[in-house]
Structures are given as structure tokens and as C-alpha cells.
Design an enzyme around this catalytic site. Structure first.
Site, PDB file in Angstrom:
ATOM      1  CG  PHE A 236     -11.434 -34.284  -5.875  1.00  0.00           C
ATOM      2  CD1 PHE A 236     -11.772 -34.607  -7.181  1.00  0.00           C
ATOM      3  CD2 PHE A 236     -12.347 -34.574  -4.871  1.00  0.00           C
ATOM      4  CE1 PHE A 236     -12.990 -35.215  -7.472  1.00  0.00           C
ATOM      5  CE2 PHE A 236     -13.561 -35.184  -5.159  1.00  0.00           C
ATOM      6  CZ  PHE A 236     -13.885 -35.504  -6.454  1.00  0.00           C
ATOM      7  CE  LYS A 631     -21.195 -45.107 -19.467  1.00  0.00           C
ATOM      8  NZ  LYS A 631     -21.959 -46.378 -19.461  1.00  0.00           N
ATOM      9  CD  GLN A 636     -11.648 -38.284 -14.811  1.00  0.00           C
ATOM     10  OE1 GLN A 636     -10.747 -37.551 -14.435  1.00  0.00           O
ATOM     11  NE2 GLN A 636     -12.494 -38.805 -13.967  1.00  0.00           N
ATOM     12  CD  GLU A 702      -5.084 -32.349 -12.627  1.00  0.00           C
ATOM     13  OE1 GLU A 702      -4.300 -32.894 -13.420  1.00  0.00           O
ATOM     14  OE2 GLU A 702      -4.773 -32.026 -11.485  1.00  0.00           O
TER      15      GLU A 702
HETATM   16 MO1  MOS Z   1      -4.857 -34.089  -9.131  1.00  0.00          MO
HETATM   17  S1  MOS Z   1      -4.903 -32.298  -8.103  1.00  0.00           S
HETATM   18  O1  MOS Z   1      -3.298 -34.067  -9.804  1.00  0.00           O
HETATM   19  O2  MOS Z   1      -5.200 -35.235  -7.961  1.00  0.00           O
END
Ligand code: MOS
Length: 735
Positions: A236, A631, A636, A702
Site C-alpha cells: 500500500f 478478475k 484491484q 489506486e
Molecule cells: Mo502505491 S501508494 O503507489 O503503493
């Protein structure tokens, strides 16, 4: 030749190729590795947030059973700070001097025969401090500030004039707290020197960066350093820097001439490997009576460590979010006695998107306009700052498909107008993008005499599916079944690939893999070009495609040959090719590289008596360009959206305002969503392959998080009539 352009727009949902190894406990995570003769380290951390060390008494610790050494600033020579590596800013070197800059700063490393001995002895280290009052607050007048650290502040048009010309204006302040990345896997480093050669098993998202850093800090050539991280228990963003504990473990191993293993504890994870820093954002929006944005002003301030440079430009994303003639974005960082921040899933955009998409909902309300309609009237059909066409942009389709799937047309306009027993019910949405990010990458592809392929680069699979999608991609490009392709990742000895970060690795490494596979087919054609025994002799790349474990003519399926047959006839054990990718340049493209776009539609239920918020429905539609694996991509987005739910309703790293100590540095006290907090999630992909790369992918990590917190806050407003501008949304705000 088979090319990426012939891939399906949405690739097949192959199960994770690393799934069986992970579920059977055979995948080895960084802390699973041991080295013969290894010693174990344990950290001692500061119990004050600011001041000086007046004395360290290590005698009791040194006399404790099994202890080999205690490293402090008194016996560690000054180590250089690591270099700038791409986006990677090195934290300051550990144990530099007697200054304490934050609570939890490493002040000693105890090394002993066993982890238990090291941990016990660490408690015997006596540290004297002279404490001063720490700077912990954004508004502390003693704090120093850094304006526009990355040069991302922007201005176009005249915001004051735009606001003056607006029929409707809204202005609000939004706050977001510290959040902690909290990967499940505890970060660890196992460092072993063999003469001047160094091997490190490290919990990192970026093996090549750790290698470069360690070579620089310890004065050895990069080729003498090998960093391994074949699996990672999540990151993360926490694994995007070579942290001080990594440097300490490597230093101790060199001094003791033994491998040293250092595994952080869960509380140490809160202070040692970064966090999403808290901040305040002020947004002003102005629009014409028919809902055209005339002004966006977005100012953000966030906390930065006293001596570190990992910035969070909250406001930058607002410069390109909507078609608007007058835009001003400003970011300021405030230095404080806090642990160093780091990127945490959708860094800056997580916070910035909360403010902007909340403000858009407030503007819709002020205009008495449907919030989706407001977004549709302000879609940036060309890049709003560059004026160039996007390399791809299906945001309008995200809105349309999401609205249809969610049943947006049934939503009543008036807040606090639906209930389900004692639950107040509300629906809202947010529209988002996540910027294009790309770094150069290398890769290598090899086909061996037994008809298998090995494809690799030093990039990572941090749990996101890199092994799987690159296996699929390579298999498709080489005409092999996936089970005959083996991916090698997470090893700095492999061709240099960038970080698993910024949602950019699949595009970067995937494009390099595409190049390597293409060149490998060329190499096979070169072998058979003048080979009278080959049915492919004289073929040019455009005449053939890869299929059935080899190459065949496009115009004649009977003229084909397998790789193993070619290699056998030419007495070769294998054939390899190196590939590379470089980021597209907007000027050369004549287009603006587009990141992913998305729309989130959320329904919440709020207990009228208890203030409890439940997310009852979530529909997300993402334009991620070409999707290599439906998948893993869906997974993600689901994971990202759950991160957004955590940010909206739960996550809050609480620092004691006097001592600077984190008060909830455990998984028992730091709340994250659990299964019961998560509804069934409806995730759909739309869009076309992106034109910025032959692969056509955009990041699908993200973008799943950005805007979710705003959509939830907006839905809470729709349910209750209460506007919450401070995260997390806890029940006290709703009673
Ligand atoms: Mo992500 S915050 O670019 O691991």
C-alpha cells in the site's frame, strides 16, 4: 507477428498463477527467509517526540544473554543519506546524532543470537532524554513550511474573476486524519554480506531502488548488491522507500560479519514505514446558473516530517479534474515532529478527491442540480490544462453505465427523504481520475529447449496480480499455454523494472515484456531465415504469428514450427531477448496521456438513533484502458474501494497531542473494515485500449479508492441532511 494490439480489450479471468503456492504456504515472504548463522535484531525507539538524547546506557543490554552488539548513535559512523531514485526520496540516515525528531524514532538496534534475546535486551537499554515541546499540529506557529514542494501548484485563468462572475459559489474546509498503510505482512530485512557482496531479503515494492540505495550508502558497486522480494504481504505504498531499519540491519550484518534479520513489530510498523499524513483542505467553487464551473480554487496543507521530503500535493489533481477556465491549486507542507509519511494507496488523490468531490456535491445542492448532471456538464473532453486530446477517456461512459447499473434515476433529489425502518437511506456519487504515471522498464524473455518460457524483470507482485497478468500476456504473445510460462519477479538481479507503485508497473513492465517477446520471435525468425529445413524460411515478422508453442505463417497454417524443434535443429538450449519500454511523451503523441477514470455510486444507511453508517451498495465503473485480466483487475478495484470505505468510516491514526505517541498502534485499536462492513460490490470496466502505449493498459489500482470517501460522505448527507467534512465519519458527527 502477434502484437498487443491483437489482445482482447478485456482479458480472460485467469486464476492467480501464484494462488496455489500462497494458499499452500509455499510462497516465501521476506520474513520467511533465514540465513545460516544469522543473528536477530530488535529496535529501541524514542519515547519522546522532540529533543535530545542526554545519555544511553547499554551495559545491561550488552550483558544480557545472547547479545552480540548494541548499535547507537555513539558507535555507528555517519552513514550517507540514500540517493534520489526516480520518485523515491531517501529518508535521512538512521542513528545520525543525539537529536530526536519524532516519537518512535530508532535510537538503538540490539542484535542477539535469537529474536527473543534481542527483544528482551532492547528493554534494558536506558535512554536519557532532554525533551522539548514537539510540533504536532498544522497550526503550530513554530512550524516551518514548504510551499509547492514538487512544483505542482498551478494556475490558469483568474479564479477571483471566475468566482465574481459565478451565479452560485460554495466554499468549505475538509480535514483528513493520519492513516497508516498497515500491510498485513510485517516488514523485515535479512542482510547477509559475503566479502563485499551483499544479499538482502527485504519487504519492498521496489527491489532496484533498495539495491541502488544500499550500494550508495555502503559504498559498494550496485552489481555487488542483490535485493530479493519475490512475494510481499502487501505494501500500500509502505514499501516504496529504503527505510532506516533496512540500513541498520545491513550495517549490523557488516559489523558483526554475520547475517542479521530484523522483523518490525506491529506497533513499529506505525512509526517506521510511513503513513498517509493528515491535512486540511480549503475549496472554493463557482458556477454559472446552468451548472458550468467558472472557478475552482483548491488549497491543501499537510504534515511533513521534520527532516524528510515525502510530500503529498493534495490539490494538484483538481487542476485536471474538470473543464473549467479558472483554476488555482496550491499545496503547502508543514514540518512537524511526526514519523515520515509515505505514499499510501492513491497518495494525495485520496485526500484531494475527498475534498473536491465533496465540494462538487455541495455545489450541486446549491445549484439544485442533480450531482451526476453537474459532473456531466463539466467533463473535460480534452486535457483541461494542455488542451490536447486524451489518449483515451471513457469517463462519460463510466457515468452512464454506473447510473444505469445503480438505478440513479430512482434517486429522490431531496436529502433525508428515504428510510428503511430506523435506517435513513441515501445515495450519492463521485467522478474521479487517477493520473497517468509511467517509468522506464526493462524485461527479458527466454524460450528453452523443452518449449517453456521464462519471462522476468525486477518488478514486484505485491499481491496485485503482476505474476498472473504478465504470465497471460507472455503466453499470448509467445503462443504458449500459460502453464508453460514462468514469471520471475522481485529480484534486483533481473532486468531493471520500476516500483510496484503509482498504478504504473503493469504498463511499464508489461510494455517491456511485450517488447522482449516481440524481439524473441524476431530472433527465432533470424534462426530459420536461411534454414532450408524450416517451413518458415524467408518469413518476415509480419508474415507470422505465435501459436501452438511456436510460430506459424498467417497465410498458411500448415507452415509452422515449434520452438523446441527450431532450437533442437540449431543445437540451442535456449533463445533470449531483452526488451524495454520508455514512457510516451505528450509532445510526441500530440495527445495527453490519460490515467484511469472512474465513477463511484454509493448507497448508505444511517441508523437514526445510533448514528451508525453502513455502506449498503457500491457500484463502480472504471475506464482502465485494456484490461489484461478481468478478475485480477476487478479484485484491484474492489480492494481499492474497500480502502476508500476504510478511509471514510474507520481509519484514524491517533497521535497524543502532548507526547506525540501514537495511541492506537495495533490492529486491535486501529480500525479497518471487516467483511461485515463491505457490501456486495458491482464493478464494471468500460473504455478502449489507451493510445499512450502499445499495451493499451492504464493503471487499475489506486483509481478504485479515489473518490469513494467523498461518495460516502455525500451519501451520508443525502441520507441525513448532515454534511460531514472531516474523516473518518464517526457516529458523533451524526447525532
Ligand atoms: Mo502505491 S501508494 O503507489 O503503493
Amino acid at each position: 507477428m502477434s502484437t498487443a494490439r491483437e489482445l482482447p480489450v478485456v482479458g480472460p479471468a485467469l486464476d492467480r498463477v501464484d494462488g496455489p503456492a500462497k494458499t499452500a504456504g509455499q510462497a516465501r515472504y521476506p520474513s520467511d527467509f533465514d540465513a545460516p548463522g544469522q543473528a536477530h535484531g530488535a529496535l529501541v525507539q524514542s519515547t519522546i517526540a522532540a529533543g535530545r538524547i542526554t545519555g544511553i546506557d547499554t551495559s545491561a543490554a550488552e550483558a544480557a544473554p545472547g547479545v552480540l552488539a548494541v548499535f547507537t548513535h555513539l558507535n555507528v559512523p555517519p552513514l550517507p543519506r540514500g540517493p534520489m531514485t526516480g520518485l523515491g526520496v531517501s529518508p535521512p540516515a538512521p542513528l545520525r546524532d543525539d537529536r530526536i525528531l519524532h516519537h518512535g524514532q530508532h535510537v538503538a538496534l540490539v542484535v542477539a543470537e535469537t529474536r527473543e534475546q534481542a527483544t528482551a535486551a532492547a528493554r534494558l537499554v536506558r535512554v536519557g532524554y532532554a525533551s522539548v515541546e514537539p510540533v504536532l499540529d498544522l497550526d503550530d506557529p513554530r512550524a516551518t513550511t514548504v510551499d509547492d514542494p514538487w512544483g505542482l501548484d498551478s494556475e490558469r485563468g483568474d479564479v477571483e474573476a471566475g468566482l465574481a462572475a459565478s451565479a452560485v459559489r460554495v466554499e468549505a474546509t475538509y480535514t483528513t486524519p493520519d492513516n497508516t498503510n498497515n500491510p498485513l505482512g510485517l516488514f523485515s530485512t535479512l542482510a547477509a554480506w559475503d566479502g563485499d557482496r551483499l544479499t538482502v531479503h527485504d519487504a519492498t515494492q521496489w527491489p532496484s531502488m533498495v539495491r541502488e540505495t544500499l550500494a550508495h550508502v555502503f559504498g559498494v558497486p550496485e552489481t555487488s548488491v542483490r535485493v530479493l522480494s519475490p512475494y510481499l504481504g502487501g505494501g500500500f505504498g509502505a514499501g516504496l522507500r529504503a527505510w532506516p531499519h533496512v540500513i541498520l540491519a545491513v550495517h549490523a550484518a557488516r559489523e558483526l560479519r554475520r547475517p542479521v534479520k530484523l522483523v518490525l513489530t506491529r506497533p513499529q510498523m506505525f512509526t517506521s514505514v510511513g503513513h498517509r499524513p493528515k491535512g486540511v483542505q480549503h475549496v472554493r467553487l463557482g458556477a454559472s446558473a446552468d451548472g458550468r464551473l467558472l472557478a475552482i480554487e483548491h488549497r491543501g496543507r499537510s504534515l511533513l516530517a521534520a527532516e524528510d521530503d515525502d510530500y503529498e500535493p493534495f490539490a494538484a489533481g483538481s487542476a485536471v479534474a474538470y473543464a473549467c477556465p479558472n483554476v488555482l491549486t496550491r499545496d503547502q507542507q508543514v514540518r512537524a515532529n511526526v514519523p515520515a509519511p509515505v505514499s499510501m494507496r492513491a497518495p494525495a488523490h485520496a485526500q484531494g478527491g475527498f475534498a473536491l468531490e465533496s465540494a462538487m456535491d455541495e455545489l450541486a445542492q446549491a445549484l439544485e442540480l442533480d450531482p451526476l448532471e453537474l459532473r456531466l456538464r463539466n467533463v473535460a473532453d480534452v486535457h483541461p490544462a494542455l488542451g490536447l486530446p486524451w489518449t483515451s477517456n471513457a469517463l462519460r461512459e463510466c457515468y452512464a453505465v454506473g447510473a444505469e447499473r445503480f438505478g440513479w434515476s430512482r434517486r429522490p433529489a431531496r436529502p433525508r427523504s428515504q428510510r428503511d425502518g430506523h435506517w435513513l437511506v441515501g445515495q450519492a456519487m463521485a467522478g474521479v481520475s487517477y493520473p497517468w504515471y509511467q517509468a522506464p522498464s526493462l524485461a527479458r524473455a527466454t524460450v528453452t529447449a523443452d518449449g517453456h518460457a521464462v519471462v522476468g524483470g525486477s518488478g514486484m507482485d505485491i499481491g496485485t496480480g503482476t505474476y498472473t497478468v504478465l504470465t497471460q500476456l507472455s503466453a499470448r504473445l509467445l503462443g504458449l499455454p500459460p502453464e508453460r510460462v514462468r514469471l520471475e519477479l522481485g529480484d534486483s538481479d533481473l532486468p531493471k523494472a520500476p516500483q510496484a507503485g503509482g498504478s504504473g508497473l503493469t504498463g511499464a513492465l508489461g510494455s517491456a515484456v511485450h517488447d522482449a517477446c516481440t524481439k524473441l520471435l524476431d530472433a527465432f525468425l533470424d534462426l530459420v531465415r536461411d534454414d532450408p529445413a524450416s517451413p518458415l524460411r524467408g518469413s518476415a515478422p509480419e508474415d507470422v504469428l505465435a501459436a501452438d508453442g511456436g510460430i506459424r505463417r498467417r497465410d498458411d497454417a500448415d507452415r509452422s514450427e515449434t520452438y523446441d524443434a527450431i532450437l533442437a535443429r540449431h543445437g540451442r538450449r535456449e533463445l533470449s531477448a531483452d526488451g524495454s519500454s520508455t514512457p510516451a511523451r505528450p509532445a510526441e503523441l500530440g495527445m495527453a496521456p490519460a490515467g484511469a477514470f472512474g465513477a463511484h455510486f454509493v448507497e448508505v444507511k444511517v441508523d437514526e438513533d445510533l448514528g451508525l453508517v453502513r455502506v449498503s451498495r457500491l457500484t463502480t465503473v472504471i475506464d482502465g484502458g485494456r484490461i489484461l485480466n478481468e478478475k485480477t483487475a476487478r479484485s484491484q478495484i474492489i480492494g481499492g474501494a474497500i480502502g476508500g470505505i476504510g478511509m471514510a468510516l474507520f481509519e484514524d491514526t491517533i497521535t497524543d497531542p502532548v507526547s506525540g505517541r501514537i495511541a492506537n498502534a495495533t490492529f486491535g485499536d486501529y480500525l479497518v473494515p471487516v467483511h461485515a462492513d463491505i457490501p456486495a460490490m458491482d464493478v464494471t470496466f468500460v473504455g478502449e485500449p489507451d493510445r499512450a502505449s502499445p499495451l493499451g493498459t492504464k493503471g487499475v489500482g489506486e483509481v478504485g479508492l479515489v473518490g469513494v470517501a467523498a461518495a460516502i460522505a455525500n451519501a451520508v448527507h443525502h441520507a441525513t441532511g448532515i454534511r460531514v467534512r472531516s474523516l473518518p465519519i464517526t457516529l458523533d458527527a451524526l447525532l
